[in-house]
Scaffold this active site. Structure first.
Site, PDB file in Angstrom:
ATOM      1  N   ASP A   8       0.856  -1.187   0.000  1.00  0.00           N
ATOM      2  CA  ASP A   8       0.000   0.000   0.000  1.00  0.00           C
ATOM      3  C   ASP A   8       0.893   1.237   0.000  1.00  0.00           C
ATOM      4  O   ASP A   8       1.756   1.379   0.868  1.00  0.00           O
ATOM      5  CB  ASP A   8      -0.910   0.015   1.234  1.00  0.00           C
ATOM      6  CG  ASP A   8      -1.995  -1.053   1.170  1.00  0.00           C
ATOM      7  OD1 ASP A   8      -2.018  -1.814   0.178  1.00  0.00           O
ATOM      8  OD2 ASP A   8      -2.802  -1.128   2.106  1.00  0.00           O
ATOM      9  N   ASP A 129     -15.201  -2.789  -1.815  1.00  0.00           N
ATOM     10  CA  ASP A 129     -14.845  -2.533  -0.421  1.00  0.00           C
ATOM     11  C   ASP A 129     -16.136  -2.343   0.356  1.00  0.00           C
ATOM     12  O   ASP A 129     -16.989  -1.530  -0.032  1.00  0.00           O
ATOM     13  CB  ASP A 129     -13.982  -1.276  -0.317  1.00  0.00           C
ATOM     14  CG  ASP A 129     -12.734  -1.374  -1.191  1.00  0.00           C
ATOM     15  OD1 ASP A 129     -12.221  -2.494  -1.358  1.00  0.00           O
ATOM     16  OD2 ASP A 129     -12.282  -0.333  -1.709  1.00  0.00           O
TER      17      ASP A 129
END
Length: 239
Positions: A8, A129
């Site tokens: 990330d 998500d």
């Protein structure tokens, strides 16, 4: 089942967030390309990259570290975060990315997902998500009324290569993935489903694999913290 080590990217560094909160980030490596090479040397077959700044900005922000990873790593990589138009999709695929992940735009402009999947077979994934079963967008900052399964089913005929399903409340918290919800989604659609969020032990990985319906799993913090030994995990998943 494929294990995807996660990198990330925030402000050019490899970080992990807790529950997707940009203010709760831990820097694990200030050289993301070196981190990627370490994962590859350990035997991983794929890399999962996220441009966190890009997810909020709506346009790529961490292009430089992503490009460095693509140039130095021989395994395929998938990237999500800030990819919301055809030009960006084409740009990343031209630079050697194996798969783009479309998240926010899958809710706001599903026709783009269909167009991209037709133009680039096998190279477009949808990132879903979820918070409490409902889809969240814009770097998880906005919650919608769209149900996870409904969104996934809407792309059944679109030719997308995978769905990356993240339970936001599990992500970065080392509390284990939402195996039931992920398996339920995988059984509801024919598109391969990749689990993300909370994968924090070898047991989590084997339980995901044992469902028989989950195609892959993404793990980040547990690999950085040493809670999952990458070599052991890869061996177990191949067995």
């Amino acid at each position: 089942m494929i294990l995807y080590p996660a990198i990330d990217l925030k402000d050019g560094q490899a970080v992990r967030l807790v529950h997707g909160d940009m203010d709760q980030s831990t820097v694990f490596n200030d050289d993301p390309a070196a981190q990627a090479r370490a994962f590859v040397e350990a035997g991983c077959e794929w890399l999962h990259l996220v441009d966190l700044n890009g997810a909020f900005a709506g346009t790529p922000v961490n292009a430089a570290p992503v490009e460095a990873i693509l140039k130095s790593c021989p395994v395929p990589a998938q990237l999500g975060g800030g990819i919301r138009d055809m030009a960006t999709i084409e740009g990343w695929l031209d630079k050697g990315l194996a798969r783009v992940i479309l998240g926010t735009v899958a809710v706001e402009n599903p026709d783009l997902v269909r167009e991209a999947a037709r133009a680039y077979p096998g190279k477009v994934a949808v990132g879903i998500d979820a918070r409490n079963g409902k889809v969240a967008t814009k770097g998880w900052a906005e919650e919608t009324d769209v149900m996870v399964t409904d969104l996934a089913k809407s792309f059944e005929d679109a030719g997308v290569s995978a769905i990356i399903y993240t339970d936001i409340m599990r992500d970065g918290a080392m509390g284990g993935p939402n195996i039931d919800a992920t398996a339920q989604l995988a059984r509801a659609v024919s598109i391969p489903v990749i689990a993300s969020g909370g994968v924090s032990s070898l047991q989590d990985l084997t339980q995901l694999k044992d469902t028989g319906v989950i195609a892959g799993a993404i793990s980040g913090r547990a690999l950085y913290d040493g809670a999952i030994d990458l070599n052991a995990a890869l061996t177990a998943l191949k067995g």
